[in-house]
Motif scaffolding. Structure first.
Motif, PDB file in Angstrom:
ATOM      1  N   GLY A  51     -11.212  14.346  -6.153  1.00  0.00           N
ATOM      2  CA  GLY A  51     -12.342  13.461  -6.391  1.00  0.00           C
ATOM      3  C   GLY A  51     -13.347  13.480  -5.261  1.00  0.00           C
ATOM      4  N   ALA A  52     -14.102  12.391  -5.146  1.00  0.00           N
ATOM      5  CA  ALA A  52     -15.239  12.346  -4.232  1.00  0.00           C
ATOM      6  C   ALA A  52     -14.834  12.287  -2.771  1.00  0.00           C
ATOM      7  N   HIS A  53     -13.780  11.544  -2.472  1.00  0.00           N
ATOM      8  CA  HIS A  53     -13.399  11.394  -1.069  1.00  0.00           C
ATOM      9  C   HIS A  53     -11.961  10.923  -0.968  1.00  0.00           C
ATOM     10  N   GLY A  54     -11.407  11.050   0.214  1.00  0.00           N
ATOM     11  CA  GLY A  54     -10.064  10.547   0.487  1.00  0.00           C
ATOM     12  C   GLY A  54     -10.125   9.161   1.090  1.00  0.00           C
ATOM     13  N   GLY A  55      -9.030   8.756   1.682  1.00  0.00           N
ATOM     14  CA  GLY A  55      -8.969   7.433   2.285  1.00  0.00           C
ATOM     15  C   GLY A  55      -8.102   7.439   3.522  1.00  0.00           C
ATOM     16  N   THR A  56      -8.376   6.507   4.425  1.00  0.00           N
ATOM     17  CA  THR A  56      -7.627   6.385   5.677  1.00  0.00           C
ATOM     18  C   THR A  56      -6.916   5.043   5.744  1.00  0.00           C
ATOM     19  N   VAL A  57      -5.630   5.085   6.048  1.00  0.00           N
ATOM     20  CA  VAL A  57      -4.855   3.893   6.346  1.00  0.00           C
ATOM     21  C   VAL A  57      -4.211   4.113   7.715  1.00  0.00           C
ATOM     22  N   TYR A  58      -3.411   3.149   8.157  1.00  0.00           N
ATOM     23  CA  TYR A  58      -2.849   3.243   9.492  1.00  0.00           C
ATOM     24  C   TYR A  58      -1.347   2.987   9.495  1.00  0.00           C
ATOM     25  N   ASP A  59      -0.724   3.427  10.555  1.00  0.00           N
ATOM     26  CA  ASP A  59       0.695   3.175  10.797  1.00  0.00           C
ATOM     27  C   ASP A  59       0.842   2.834  12.280  1.00  0.00           C
ATOM     28  N   ALA A  60       1.948   2.231  12.641  1.00  0.00           N
ATOM     29  CA  ALA A  60       2.178   1.882  14.041  1.00  0.00           C
ATOM     30  C   ALA A  60       3.663   1.643  14.271  1.00  0.00           C
ATOM     31  N   LEU A  61       4.094   1.919  15.481  1.00  0.00           N
ATOM     32  CA  LEU A  61       5.444   1.545  15.893  1.00  0.00           C
ATOM     33  C   LEU A  61       5.498   1.409  17.402  1.00  0.00           C
ATOM     34  N   VAL A  62       6.524   0.724  17.854  1.00  0.00           N
ATOM     35  CA  VAL A  62       6.817   0.576  19.278  1.00  0.00           C
ATOM     36  C   VAL A  62       8.203   1.149  19.518  1.00  0.00           C
ATOM     37  N   TRP A  63       8.313   2.088  20.458  1.00  0.00           N
ATOM     38  CA  TRP A  63       9.616   2.658  20.799  1.00  0.00           C
ATOM     39  C   TRP A  63      10.194   1.906  21.990  1.00  0.00           C
ATOM     40  N   ASP A  64      11.395   1.361  21.811  1.00  0.00           N
ATOM     41  CA  ASP A  64      12.111   0.646  22.864  1.00  0.00           C
ATOM     42  C   ASP A  64      12.999   1.656  23.581  1.00  0.00           C
TER      43      ASP A  64
END
Length: 283
Positions: free
Chosen positions: A153-166
């Motif tokens: 289609g016309a465009h994609g999309g951006t989402v996010y992820d995150a983590l903290v390593w102990d």
């Protein structure tokens, strides 16, 4: 940085075809490396750039394939600080392999579609996950990732992820799991979050924002509409909390993504689980 490149060079995620194309240029979504910028002071980016480890290299995989019947691009990367932690590398390797199998499978299926045989964009697929360091503390490594996907289609999309390593317990923690629950965190930051969000909206829109029931003008719930990340300006403990907001959650697609950064206050510190309280500092 160690890298793996397979296939022929293509313009990054440029999948244009007869159908699904658009004259509207999609907004430039911030990548994880853009998120990991130097501390810009109060209200600035939560993430900070850090020097690469001298004992390890970052990792980057890029796979490209396809042609006139559709294009495929897959990218996955992490910084040197991750490469220095074997259990975390194993975790990301497993995630990378699963993501590749999923997206390559979807692309293979799209190539079999004979109904849209003349539509390159409709039959193209792309995925890019880039991990970056938010802050590197003696015990904790805080990471964020931008995740771009294209499904035709016309465009994609951006989402996010995150983590903290102990490093002490050798476990990965989602930043939001370090708080008692989403509701108490929302209650502690809601007013400041919405004030900062409206300022960011005003900068993009060129004028003041008048709140209304329209979700693009409303005071949205922070946790439900964002990915929480943890940063540190003082480098002694987590003293900043960031909220990475995908497009559509706070404004139309044309405005792209938003980021809100807040200092750790006594009220915010009260929302942290007791076992993690010593990892935070009031700023």
């Amino acid at each position: 940085m160690k890298s793996v490149l397979i296939g022929t060079a293509l313009a990054p995620f440029l999948f244009l075809g007869g159908c699904g194309s658009s004259s509207e240029a999609p907004p430039e979504a911030p990548t994880a490396s853009a998120v990991a910028t130097a501390d810009a002071g109060e209200g600035g980016p939560t993430a900070e750039a850090t020097a690469d480890s001298a004992d390890a290299e970052g990792f980057s995989q890029k796979v490209e394939a396809g042609g006139n019947t559709g294009r495929f691009q897959f990218e996955y990367s992490w910084p040197a600080q991750v490469s220095a932690i074997a259990p975390l590398v194993a975790r990301f390797d497993a995630e990378r392999e699963a993501a590749y199998a999923k997206w390559r499978g979807e692309w293979d299926e799209a190539q079999k579609d004979t109904v849209m045989a003349d539509c390159i964009s409709c039959r193209s697929r792309g995925y890019d996950k880039e991990w970056s360091v938010v802050t590197d503390l003696p015990r904790y490594l805080s990471l964020s990732a931008s995740v771009y996907s294209y499904t035709g289609g016309a465009h994609g999309g951006t989402v996010y992820d995150a983590l903290v390593w102990d490093r002490e317990k050798e476990v990965a923690i989602k930043p939001i799991e370090m708080f008692r629950n989403a509701q108490v965190l929302d209650a502690a930051v809601q007013d400041d979050f919405c004030d900062q969000l409206d300022k960011a909206r005003a900068r993009k829109r060129g004028g003041p924002v008048k709140r209304s029931d329209d979700p693009f003008y409303d005071c949205i719930a922070p946790v439900a509409n964002s990915t929480v990340i943890l940063g540190s300006a003082g480098k002694q403990g987590f003293d900043r909390v960031g909220f990475l907001i995908p497009a559509y959650n706070a404004g139309p697609y044309s405005e792209g993504t938003y980021e809100v950064t807040l200092p750790v206050t006594p009220a915010l510190l009260d929302t942290v689980k007791p076992e993690y309280a010593r990892a935070f500092q009031v700023r």
